[in-house]
Design a protein around this motif. Structure first.
Motif, mmCIF file in Angstrom:
data_model
loop_
_atom_site.group_PDB
_atom_site.id
_atom_site.type_symbol
_atom_site.label_atom_id
_atom_site.label_comp_id
_atom_site.label_asym_id
_atom_site.label_seq_id
_atom_site.Cartn_x
_atom_site.Cartn_y
_atom_site.Cartn_z
ATOM 1 N N PHE A 172 -1.607 -3.388 11.800
ATOM 2 C CA PHE A 172 -2.456 -4.112 11.079
ATOM 3 C C PHE A 172 -1.898 -5.552 10.565
ATOM 4 C CE2 PHE A 172 -3.376 0.375 10.367
ATOM 5 C CZ PHE A 172 -4.666 0.573 10.763
ATOM 6 N N GLY A 173 -0.845 -5.777 10.936
ATOM 7 C CA GLY A 173 -0.092 -7.098 10.711
ATOM 8 C C GLY A 173 1.438 -7.010 10.219
ATOM 9 N N PRO A 174 1.989 -8.057 10.079
ATOM 10 C CA PRO A 174 3.753 -8.148 9.938
ATOM 11 C C PRO A 174 3.878 -7.407 8.395
ATOM 12 C CG PRO A 174 2.649 -10.366 9.112
ATOM 13 C CD PRO A 174 1.211 -9.334 9.604
ATOM 14 N N VAL A 175 5.119 -6.525 8.588
ATOM 15 C CA VAL A 175 5.318 -5.717 7.427
ATOM 16 C C VAL A 175 6.763 -6.279 7.075
ATOM 17 C CG1 VAL A 175 6.508 -3.529 6.978
ATOM 18 C CG2 VAL A 175 4.335 -3.817 8.420
ATOM 19 N N ARG A 176 6.983 -6.538 5.657
ATOM 20 C CA ARG A 176 8.187 -6.807 4.962
ATOM 21 C C ARG A 176 9.039 -5.528 4.998
ATOM 22 N NH1 ARG A 176 8.570 -11.861 3.039
ATOM 23 N NH2 ARG A 176 6.344 -12.793 2.397
ATOM 24 N N SER A 177 8.442 -4.490 4.702
ATOM 25 C CA SER A 177 9.416 -3.274 4.435
ATOM 26 C C SER A 177 8.543 -2.065 4.494
ATOM 27 C CB SER A 177 10.184 -3.336 3.050
ATOM 28 O OG SER A 177 9.400 -3.311 1.983
ATOM 29 N N VAL A 206 0.898 -1.263 0.138
ATOM 30 C CA VAL A 206 0.142 0.002 0.016
ATOM 31 C C VAL A 206 0.797 1.354 -0.135
ATOM 32 C CG1 VAL A 206 -1.817 -1.260 1.244
ATOM 33 C CG2 VAL A 206 -0.152 0.382 2.499
ATOM 34 N N TYR A 207 0.489 2.271 -0.844
ATOM 35 C CA TYR A 207 1.102 3.638 -0.560
ATOM 36 C C TYR A 207 0.141 4.363 0.197
ATOM 37 C CZ TYR A 207 4.427 2.363 -3.982
ATOM 38 O OH TYR A 207 5.489 1.905 -4.832
ATOM 39 N N ALA A 251 -5.575 -2.351 6.525
ATOM 40 C CA ALA A 251 -4.955 -0.893 6.580
ATOM 41 C C ALA A 251 -5.656 0.046 5.619
ATOM 42 C CB ALA A 251 -3.282 -0.871 6.089
ATOM 43 N N ILE A 252 -5.892 -0.546 4.449
ATOM 44 C CA ILE A 252 -6.759 0.466 3.342
ATOM 45 C C ILE A 252 -8.080 0.785 4.004
ATOM 46 C CG2 ILE A 252 -7.684 0.354 1.210
ATOM 47 C CD1 ILE A 252 -5.537 -1.335 0.082
ATOM 48 N N GLU A 253 -8.656 -0.252 4.608
ATOM 49 C CA GLU A 253 -10.082 -0.122 5.175
ATOM 50 C C GLU A 253 -10.178 0.936 6.302
ATOM 51 O OE1 GLU A 253 -11.771 -4.172 3.547
ATOM 52 O OE2 GLU A 253 -11.192 -4.232 5.653
ATOM 53 N N SER A 254 -9.096 0.717 7.375
ATOM 54 C CA SER A 254 -8.957 1.438 8.233
ATOM 55 C C SER A 254 -8.538 2.972 8.337
ATOM 56 C CB SER A 254 -8.148 1.017 9.498
ATOM 57 O OG SER A 254 -8.665 -0.635 9.532
#
Length: 754
Positions: free
Chosen positions: A513-518, A492-493, A543-546
């Motif tokens: 919102f959850g595990p992040v790669r980068s 997401v941007y 993340a988009i919805e919130s």
């Protein structure tokens, strides 16, 4: 490209007994008991609409009808169903447990109520094609709740799943001795360099130190290690790091039972070099026992009742018995050490010492027979003998050290295990009273015994050609592109943000919102933006919805996916994934801690219909990740649980799941070169685009045809749709299976329409 269907009709009525088979490694649920009504939890949703609450209550009160059905949680994580196991299921579905053994890999309840068995085979299609043309296979993904992985196809897929006998090529496998494994394959027929044992250890004999698991390997395979958060209460042995080539070996094996807190220790055996058993103790678990797992452990309530020994007692004994330079040997030793809640740094794991292809592991029983010529874990015994297993692992390690990798490779274990799997079905019923010998026959022969015939639905004039043709191979949409699509869908941007924004706070927000790669900062724009790549699609969507449209430091931000050729249909794909029948009863949660599962079990009355708790772990560190999936029996149960868990008491973030469980494992298992960096966009050349369009149309047509045929089937029909996978010069693509029973799946589709 042809769609074939195999239809087997069984009209014989049998005794109405449930056919329940407990998975070997699955301890997530209890078996239903006859005559006991399900308890209803108090309605804790204050302010919920009356209609919604009435619907949930109605779902929970529904009586369990005696109809054929499949278990919701079919497979263990990363499990792959072989062609032989498919054949096993088909024969069991046709004949029942009085004639053949029940399949070990899934549960088929009330088999005697089945009316028909129908199999559709989509030749030239793989798991990759299914997710590439996900929108076109609309009916399949909505109608079939149960999905599983298949290996790449063999030379004759249809013959394998039907169980037709094939002649063994000369020199590939010699004739077997009576009741024993075949002798070693001749050296001329084996390419030693391709053997995974040779690739890891080489041809020369190896030292004891070389056989020990490294710290990195112990992390990868979830061994308990000091300093890990989930090992805080574990007891270390008194090993002082002085291990040498002359250090003593000790075989270790444990048996467990299922308690309210999970699997707990019930027996531990320790065997010294020479085969002497120096410790064999029964252990009384601290928590309430739900299942003694007698079939595997050999432990019963009568045996364990008088026992007073506790876990801390055996921990103290082991610390006293093991010298400072002891090397522990076991099979899947990480499970034993976790059951003991002990940490030991020097181990040899025979399931990893005798390496198998594609990350699989040989069973201890197989290695004992193939390497040592010993029969262990015999079916006429009650459970496994921990002392016998501990002694066997010790002997296997000693054999490896004495004869070296070359000797092991020359035995060709991979050919031997394949041969044993073919014979296993025919050997097992000999020890099962009242079972008619049908295990070594094909599905067609089983049908003949019932006076039934095999019906092929085919576009070809000669159906017999199906058994002599290989699956057609179609080059389409590489693994690399599939991984890239999922990566971009999970990215997401967000922005714009002020130039003086608190980056740490923003990173914490997106990680919630959850595990992040980068997370990278985009500075090419007038105001800063963030590019966040998540590990799972659910986190990106949440993340988009919130966050989309909220105010951050007085600026309204937009959160969206990158717009590329791979994400143009992103919103449509997300909507369809949410309606996938497998995801209907599953929810995703972020922000869980290591005590989440215990808290969930303590308040289990609030979460009726909970069937599985899936807690992913980091493959390298072995530490649990801060998200999970909960699988429920019904959509209503899942929705109710999600509302509770997002409330003030739990304060978790979550939504309905978007990705089938097996897809996580498949994407994670792609080779490293398939994991392209963000921003790399691949457009197939014109020739492949034309092939893609042809396949897209074919996928849509096949879906429509199967839907029409499926609608015409009578209730109680077991239906399988198999995509065999493909083999070509471009590599192998794994297959996919979808399975369901007509009555069961109709209720699933009806739930989705509510």
């Amino acid at each position: 490209m042809d769609a074939h269907a195999l239809r087997a009709l069984s009209t014989e009525t049998r005794a109405a007994l449930p056919s329940v088979m407990e998975p070997e490694r699955d301890g997530t649920g209890r078996h239903p008991r006859k005559g006991r009504k399900r308890k209803r939890a108090p309605n804790t949703l204050i302010g919920a609409p009356e209609a919604m609450r009435a619907r949930w209550d109605h779902e929970e009160r529904q009586p369990v009808a005696k109809k054929p059905r499949l278990s919701t949680v079919l497979l263990a994580e990363n499990c792959e169903v072989t062609h032989g196991q498919l054949c096993e299921l088909l024969k069991y579905a046709v004949l029942g447990k009085s004639c053949v053994s029940k399949p070990r890999w899934c549960q088929l309840f009330h088999q005697n109520r089945l009316k028909n068995v129908v199999v559709f085979v989509l030749r030239g299609m793989s798991q990759l094609h299914f997710y590439r043309f996900y929108l076109e296979f609309r009916f399949l993904r909505k109608a079939f709740r149960h999905k599983f992985c298949l290996p790449p196809p063999s030379s004759n897929f249809l013959a394998d799943i039907i169980g037709l006998k094939k002649k063994e090529p000369t020199g590939e496998l010699p004739k077997t001795l009576e009741g024993s494994l075949p002798p070693a394959i001749s050296k001329a027929s084996i390419n030693l360099q391709n053997d995974p044992i040779i690739q890891k250890y080489g041809l020369k004999k190896v030292s004891l130190i070389r056989c020990l698991l490294t710290k990195e390997e112990m992390k990868t395979f979830s061994f308990p290690l000091q300093g890990f958060p989930d090992c805080e209460n574990f007891v270390p042995t008194k090993c002082d790091g002085s291990v040498t080539e002359n250090s003593p070996l000790f075989g270790l094996d444990c048996e467990m039972c299922l308690t309210s807190k999970g699997r707990e220790l019930t027996r531990v055996s320790l065997v010294a070099e020479g085969g002497t058993c120096i410790m064999d103790e029964l252990v009384k678990p601290d928590n309430k026992i739900l299942d003694y797992l007698t079939r595997f452990s050999g432990i019963t309530k009568k045996i364990l009742n008088p026992v007073t020994t506790k876990l801390k007692d055996v921990q103290r004994q082991l610390k006293a018995l093991l010298p400072p330079d002891a090397v522990l040997v076991g099979h899947s030793l990480d499970l034993d050490l976790r059951a003991l809640k002990m940490i030991h740094p020097y181990v040899i794991d025979t399931s990893l010492l005798y390496i198998r292809e594609q990350g699989r592991r040989f069973k201890l029983k197989f290695l004992a027979k193939a390497i040592l010529g010993k029969d262990i874990q015999c079916p006429n015994k009650l459970g496994h003998d921990a002392t016998e297993d501990a002694r066997t692992t010790l002997e296997l390690a000693q054999y490896f050290l004495k004869y070296g990798p070359k000797k092991i490779a020359e035995l060709n274990l991979h050919a031997l295990v394949h041969h044993q799997e073919l014979q296993a079905a025919s050997q097992e019923p000999r020890n099962t009273p009242g079972v008619i010998q049908h295990s070594n026959t094909s599905v067609t022969e089983c049908l003949d015994s019932l006076g039934q015939k095999l019906l092929f639905l085919s576009q070809e004039t000669d159906a017999s050609e199906l058994f002599s043709r290989n699956c057609r191979t179609i080059k389409c949409f590489s693994n690399k592109q599939m991984r890239l699509k999922w990566t971009e869908m999970s990215t997401v941007y967000a922005g714009p943000f002020s130039k003086n924004c608190d980056l740490r706070a923003l990173k914490r927000l997106f990680k919630s919102f959850g595990p992040v790669r980068s997370i990278t900062v985009v500075l090419e724009t007038h105001q800063p933006h963030l590019c966040v790549q998540y590990e799972v699609l659910e986190a990106a969507q949440l993340a988009i919805e919130s966050l989309d449209g909220i105010l951050v430091e007085g600026i309204c931000i937009k959160v969206q996916r990158p717009v590329t050729e791979l994400t143009l249909d992103g919103d449509t794909l997300v909507n369809e994934l949410e309606l996938d029948s497998e995801n209907q009863g599953t929810i995703y949660l972020s922000g869980v801690n290591e005590n989440f599962k215990d808290c969930l079990l303590q308040q289990s009355s609030l979460f009726l219909g909970l069937e599985a708790v899936i807690l992913p772990k980091d493959l390298k560190s072995g530490m649990p990740k801060k998200y999970c999936f909960l699988k429920f029996k019904t959509f209503g149960s899942a929705q109710r649980a999600l509302t509770i868990l997002k409330g003030k008491e739990w304060k978790l973030k979550g939504r309905h799941a978007l990705t089938p469980r097996h897809l996580h494992a498949w994407l994670r298992g792609l080779p490293p070169e398939s994991r392209s960096p963000p921003g790399l966009h691949v457009i197939p050349p014109p020739s492949e685009q034309q092939s893609l369009q042809t396949l897209k149309i074919a996928a849509w047509r096949w879906g429509r045809k199967i839907e029409k045929l499926y609608r015409s089937l009578c209730p109680g029909t077991l239906c399988l749709v198999l995509l065999p996978g493909t083999q070509s010069i471009h590599g192998s693509l794994s297959g996919l299976g979808l399975m369901g029973i007509r009555d069961e799946e109709e209720s699933t589709i009806a739930n989705m329409c509510l």
